[in-house]
Design a protein around this motif. Structure first.
Motif, PDB file in Angstrom:
ATOM      1  N   ASN A  92     -37.514  68.509 108.407  1.00 49.10           N
ATOM      2  CA  ASN A  92     -37.746  68.618 106.973  1.00 49.10           C
ATOM      3  C   ASN A  92     -36.861  69.728 106.422  1.00 49.10           C
ATOM      4  O   ASN A  92     -36.838  70.843 106.960  1.00 49.10           O
ATOM      5  CB  ASN A  92     -39.206  68.949 106.674  1.00 49.10           C
ATOM      6  CG  ASN A  92     -40.136  67.790 106.946  1.00 49.10           C
ATOM      7  OD1 ASN A  92     -40.050  66.744 106.321  1.00 49.10           O
ATOM      8  ND2 ASN A  92     -41.029  67.955 107.921  1.00 49.10           N
ATOM      9  N   TYR A  93     -36.124  69.405 105.366  1.00 50.66           N
ATOM     10  CA  TYR A  93     -35.252  70.385 104.706  1.00 50.66           C
ATOM     11  C   TYR A  93     -35.844  70.682 103.332  1.00 50.66           C
ATOM     12  O   TYR A  93     -35.835  69.831 102.435  1.00 50.66           O
ATOM     13  CB  TYR A  93     -33.837  69.823 104.598  1.00 50.66           C
ATOM     14  CG  TYR A  93     -32.864  70.690 103.823  1.00 50.66           C
ATOM     15  CD1 TYR A  93     -33.010  72.070 103.750  1.00 50.66           C
ATOM     16  CD2 TYR A  93     -31.776  70.122 103.170  1.00 50.66           C
ATOM     17  CE1 TYR A  93     -32.120  72.853 103.041  1.00 50.66           C
ATOM     18  CE2 TYR A  93     -30.876  70.897 102.454  1.00 50.66           C
ATOM     19  CZ  TYR A  93     -31.062  72.264 102.390  1.00 50.66           C
ATOM     20  OH  TYR A  93     -30.186  73.039 101.683  1.00 50.66           O
ATOM     21  N   ASP A  98     -39.644  72.718  96.826  1.00 54.20           N
ATOM     22  CA  ASP A  98     -39.964  71.649  97.777  1.00 54.20           C
ATOM     23  C   ASP A  98     -41.199  72.035  98.580  1.00 54.20           C
ATOM     24  O   ASP A  98     -41.443  73.229  98.842  1.00 54.20           O
ATOM     25  CB  ASP A  98     -38.788  71.398  98.715  1.00 54.20           C
ATOM     26  CG  ASP A  98     -37.687  70.592  98.052  1.00 54.20           C
ATOM     27  OD1 ASP A  98     -37.884  70.119  96.920  1.00 54.20           O
ATOM     28  OD2 ASP A  98     -36.611  70.442  98.676  1.00 54.20           O
ATOM     29  N   SER A  99     -41.955  71.037  99.031  1.00 51.34           N
ATOM     30  CA  SER A  99     -43.246  71.337  99.646  1.00 51.34           C
ATOM     31  C   SER A  99     -43.684  70.202 100.563  1.00 51.34           C
ATOM     32  O   SER A  99     -43.056  69.149 100.649  1.00 51.34           O
ATOM     33  CB  SER A  99     -44.301  71.560  98.559  1.00 51.34           C
ATOM     34  OG  SER A  99     -44.491  70.360  97.809  1.00 51.34           O
ATOM     35  N   MET A 100     -44.833  70.426 101.209  1.00 50.91           N
ATOM     36  CA  MET A 100     -45.512  69.416 102.024  1.00 50.91           C
ATOM     37  C   MET A 100     -47.006  69.541 101.753  1.00 50.91           C
ATOM     38  O   MET A 100     -47.574  70.630 101.869  1.00 50.91           O
ATOM     39  CB  MET A 100     -45.238  69.638 103.515  1.00 50.91           C
ATOM     40  CG  MET A 100     -46.049  68.754 104.443  1.00 50.91           C
ATOM     41  SD  MET A 100     -45.371  67.110 104.645  1.00 50.91           S
ATOM     42  CE  MET A 100     -44.037  67.461 105.797  1.00 50.91           C
ATOM     43  N   PRO A 122     -41.071  65.453  98.254  1.00 51.89           N
ATOM     44  CA  PRO A 122     -40.525  66.672  97.657  1.00 51.89           C
ATOM     45  C   PRO A 122     -39.788  67.530  98.696  1.00 51.89           C
ATOM     46  O   PRO A 122     -40.000  68.747  98.810  1.00 51.89           O
ATOM     47  CB  PRO A 122     -41.780  67.370  97.122  1.00 51.89           C
ATOM     48  CG  PRO A 122     -42.863  66.927  98.044  1.00 51.89           C
ATOM     49  CD  PRO A 122     -42.522  65.515  98.442  1.00 51.89           C
ATOM     50  N   ARG A 123     -38.908  66.896  99.437  1.00 47.74           N
ATOM     51  CA  ARG A 123     -38.103  67.537 100.484  1.00 47.74           C
ATOM     52  C   ARG A 123     -37.186  66.454 101.056  1.00 47.74           C
ATOM     53  O   ARG A 123     -37.402  65.263 100.814  1.00 47.74           O
ATOM     54  CB  ARG A 123     -38.987  68.113 101.599  1.00 47.74           C
ATOM     55  CG  ARG A 123     -39.802  67.041 102.280  1.00 47.74           C
ATOM     56  CD  ARG A 123     -40.946  67.567 103.124  1.00 47.74           C
ATOM     57  NE  ARG A 123     -41.795  66.451 103.557  1.00 47.74           N
ATOM     58  CZ  ARG A 123     -42.755  65.934 102.813  1.00 47.74           C
ATOM     59  NH1 ARG A 123     -43.021  66.418 101.621  1.00 47.74           N
ATOM     60  NH2 ARG A 123     -43.457  64.898 103.263  1.00 47.74           N
ATOM     61  N   LEU A 124     -36.201  66.852 101.828  1.00 47.15           N
ATOM     62  CA  LEU A 124     -35.359  65.903 102.554  1.00 47.15           C
ATOM     63  C   LEU A 124     -35.829  65.831 104.001  1.00 47.15           C
ATOM     64  O   LEU A 124     -36.349  66.814 104.548  1.00 47.15           O
ATOM     65  CB  LEU A 124     -33.897  66.344 102.489  1.00 47.15           C
ATOM     66  CG  LEU A 124     -33.301  66.560 101.095  1.00 47.15           C
ATOM     67  CD1 LEU A 124     -31.814  66.905 101.214  1.00 47.15           C
ATOM     68  CD2 LEU A 124     -33.511  65.362 100.197  1.00 47.15           C
ATOM     69  N   TRP A 146     -29.582  63.660 106.333  1.00 48.78           N
ATOM     70  CA  TRP A 146     -30.789  63.923 105.561  1.00 48.78           C
ATOM     71  C   TRP A 146     -30.945  62.866 104.460  1.00 48.78           C
ATOM     72  O   TRP A 146     -29.969  62.420 103.883  1.00 48.78           O
ATOM     73  CB  TRP A 146     -30.727  65.309 104.918  1.00 48.78           C
ATOM     74  CG  TRP A 146     -30.615  66.433 105.899  1.00 48.78           C
ATOM     75  CD1 TRP A 146     -29.474  67.069 106.294  1.00 48.78           C
ATOM     76  CD2 TRP A 146     -31.688  67.050 106.614  1.00 48.78           C
ATOM     77  NE1 TRP A 146     -29.770  68.054 107.218  1.00 48.78           N
ATOM     78  CE2 TRP A 146     -31.120  68.067 107.428  1.00 48.78           C
ATOM     79  CE3 TRP A 146     -33.068  66.850 106.644  1.00 48.78           C
ATOM     80  CZ2 TRP A 146     -31.887  68.872 108.263  1.00 48.78           C
ATOM     81  CZ3 TRP A 146     -33.837  67.651 107.464  1.00 48.78           C
ATOM     82  CH2 TRP A 146     -33.248  68.647 108.261  1.00 48.78           C
ATOM     83  N   HIS A 147     -32.176  62.514 104.166  1.00 51.18           N
ATOM     84  CA  HIS A 147     -32.434  61.606 103.066  1.00 51.18           C
ATOM     85  C   HIS A 147     -33.786  61.950 102.440  1.00 51.18           C
ATOM     86  O   HIS A 147     -34.584  62.697 103.011  1.00 51.18           O
ATOM     87  CB  HIS A 147     -32.389  60.143 103.519  1.00 51.18           C
ATOM     88  CG  HIS A 147     -33.467  59.772 104.487  1.00 51.18           C
ATOM     89  ND1 HIS A 147     -33.512  60.226 105.795  1.00 51.18           N
ATOM     90  CD2 HIS A 147     -34.552  58.973 104.346  1.00 51.18           C
ATOM     91  CE1 HIS A 147     -34.560  59.732 106.415  1.00 51.18           C
ATOM     92  NE2 HIS A 147     -35.211  58.974 105.560  1.00 51.18           N
ATOM     93  N   GLN A 148     -34.030  61.409 101.268  1.00 51.02           N
ATOM     94  CA  GLN A 148     -35.276  61.646 100.542  1.00 51.02           C
ATOM     95  C   GLN A 148     -36.006  60.317 100.425  1.00 51.02           C
ATOM     96  O   GLN A 148     -35.816  59.566  99.473  1.00 51.02           O
ATOM     97  CB  GLN A 148     -34.994  62.245  99.166  1.00 51.02           C
ATOM     98  CG  GLN A 148     -36.248  62.712  98.438  1.00 51.02           C
ATOM     99  CD  GLN A 148     -35.913  63.422  97.132  1.00 51.02           C
ATOM    100  OE1 GLN A 148     -34.794  63.310  96.613  1.00 51.02           O
ATOM    101  NE2 GLN A 148     -36.874  64.155  96.591  1.00 51.02           N
TER     102      GLN A 148
END
Length: 209
Positions: free
Chosen positions: A112-113, A119-121, A62-64, A47-49
């Motif tokens: 998406n984590y 956290d959002s989309m 605003p999520r991984l 996982w990365h941001q």
């Protein structure tokens, strides 16, 4: 492990309008398998941001995220390009079950984590050129239940529909959903637990790739 006799619930069909259809399965994976899958994916995938560009400005998502799939499959969104290196073993049976339920083939997945309700989309459509003119998108949810909302791309831009996506649910979006609507996962301060969403896609690579 997948159990051969697992039968998910009959799907719920939601028609937004203009042929845009949502199909939602509850208990998409065997419960004894799904209950451990969230932690396994959280701990084993890379996982990365990433920093993405939206309306000319760069910011951290605003999520991984993680991009997985057949080797060499690339996906470009918000100024970011991801390239898959091959399916991790943990995702192979998940892919098989998703393809079996939906009747569609997929060669990649965007994970998406959402670490909490913070956290959002934002609103968007999955309509990048490499998805082709009529993309079917299958979205598997694990962990905390979150609201999934829709608005029209033209005309009235206010929220027009909302689904609650619980743990171990699978949502299939028809091509008309992407063509005529945008979707989002808004912040929810009351949600403290994490959620992993696996969005399966079929990427059409250029012939000379």
């Amino acid at each position: 492990m997948m159990t051969a006799n697992h039968e998910p619930c009959q799907p719920e069909i939601v028609t937004l309008d203009q042929g845009a259809v949502l199909t939602l399965w509850q208990s998409a994976l065997p419960p004894e398998w799904a209950c451990n899958l969230f932690a396994e994916l959280r701990d084993s995938l890379r996982w990365h941001q990433p920093q993405v560009q939206v309306f000319g400005r760069k910011h951290l998502t605003p999520r991984l995220t993680t991009w997985q799939g057949e080797p060499g499959i690339s996906y470009r969104y918000s100024g970011l390009t991801e390239t898959a290196e091959g399916w991790p073993e943990v995702l192979k049976p998940v892919l098989h079950q998703v393809e079996s339920l939906t009747g569609h083939r997929f060669n990649s997945v965007l994970g998406n984590y959402y670490r909490s309700g913070a956290d959002s989309m934002g609103y968007h459509s999955d309509d990048e050129p490499e998805l082709g003119p009529e993309p079917w998108i299958a979205s598997l949810s694990l962990g905390a239940s979150r609201d999934f909302v829709f608005r029209r791309r033209e005309g009235d831009r206010s929220q027009c529909a909302r689904l609650v996506l619980p743990d171990n649910s699978l949502l299939l979006m028809s091509p008309q959903v992407q063509a005529r609507f945008q979707h989002a996962l808004p912040r929810r301060a009351r949600v403290q637990e994490g959620r992993i969403n696996l969005t399966f896609r079929l990427i059409h690579q250029p012939q000379n790739a």
